[in-house]
Scaffold this active site. Sequence first.
Site, PDB file in Angstrom:
ATOM      1  N   ASN A   1       0.969  -1.387   0.387  1.00 10.95           N
ATOM      2  CA  ASN A   1       0.112   0.145   0.009  1.00 10.95           C
ATOM      3  C   ASN A   1       0.529   1.454  -0.120  1.00 10.95           C
ATOM      4  OD1 ASN A   1      -2.622   1.780   0.262  1.00 10.95           O
ATOM      5  ND2 ASN A   1      -1.241   2.220   2.619  1.00 10.95           N
TER       6      ASN A   1
ATOM      7  N   TYR B   1       2.260   8.539 -11.832  1.00  8.15           N
ATOM      8  CA  TYR B   1       2.134   8.099 -10.774  1.00  8.15           C
ATOM      9  C   TYR B   1       1.540   6.462 -11.130  1.00  8.15           C
ATOM     10  CZ  TYR B   1      -1.749   6.828  -7.083  1.00  8.15           C
ATOM     11  OH  TYR B   1      -2.277   6.430  -6.098  1.00  8.15           O
TER      12      TYR B   1
ATOM     13  N   LYS C   1       1.626   2.327 -11.343  1.00  6.76           N
ATOM     14  CA  LYS C   1       0.576   2.246 -10.742  1.00  6.76           C
ATOM     15  C   LYS C   1      -0.399   1.221 -12.350  1.00  6.76           C
ATOM     16  CE  LYS C   1      -0.417   3.514  -5.995  1.00  6.76           C
ATOM     17  NZ  LYS C   1       0.053   3.243  -5.685  1.00  6.76           N
TER      18      LYS C   1
END
Length: 249
Positions: A91, A156, A160
């Site tokens: 996470n 980002y 991801k």
Amino acid sequence: MKLLEGKTAIITGASRGIGRGIAEAFAKQGANVAFTYSASVEAAQALETELAAYGIKAKGYQSDAADFNQAQQLVDDVVAEFGTVDILINNAGITKDNLLMRISEADFDKVIEVNLKSVFNMTKAVQRPMLKQRKGSIINMSSVVGVQGNAGQSNYAASKAGMLGFTKSIALELGSRNIRCNAIAPGFIQTEMTAKLDESVVKGWADAIPLKRGGTPEDVANACIFLASDMSAYITGQTLNVDGGMITA
């Protein structure tokens, strides 16, 4: 019967936001929780106390998942303390948003390192104990941005999206050993980070979502409970969008 009774989970980046919500939900479901944090010692100690109140074992570790050796040491420490690792939630994550013309090389590298390299580091580290017990559930926290991209977030989005390819590959590699690997792609989740946004911005987001609201850390945590538990025993290599319907394709 609690869904995660007696299982031990490692959750990275759990001192606030989504990670904290997952830690709380897991403790309520009977899991022992080892979690990492980067800087906030007080928040980590408060969380440790809060989780222990559910009658489970909880311990916070100041550890950088983006550092290969620290990740290995963390898992060794958790196995020594808890005896096993059944669940890994990757996470830990950061953002350094900017348009491509303004992103520095350092800002690109840092986001890839913290968001994506950490998943490699931690997954490699838990592989050995999970192989030994021939079971395990690995859950990678991706994002809708990794599924469909977003202007101003190329670093980002790349990190991801990279997670999703990694998730599928690990599911294929470790499936024969009964180790499952899935990803969750949260949408607009209301946390301390989004609380700083202007109210009109948040309302604009919510209006564009079919369920007409932002998600909560608990919404994401519930999906994690499902993927971590034996209820999802025949599910691996999948991405579960927890986004109120933002992405339907």
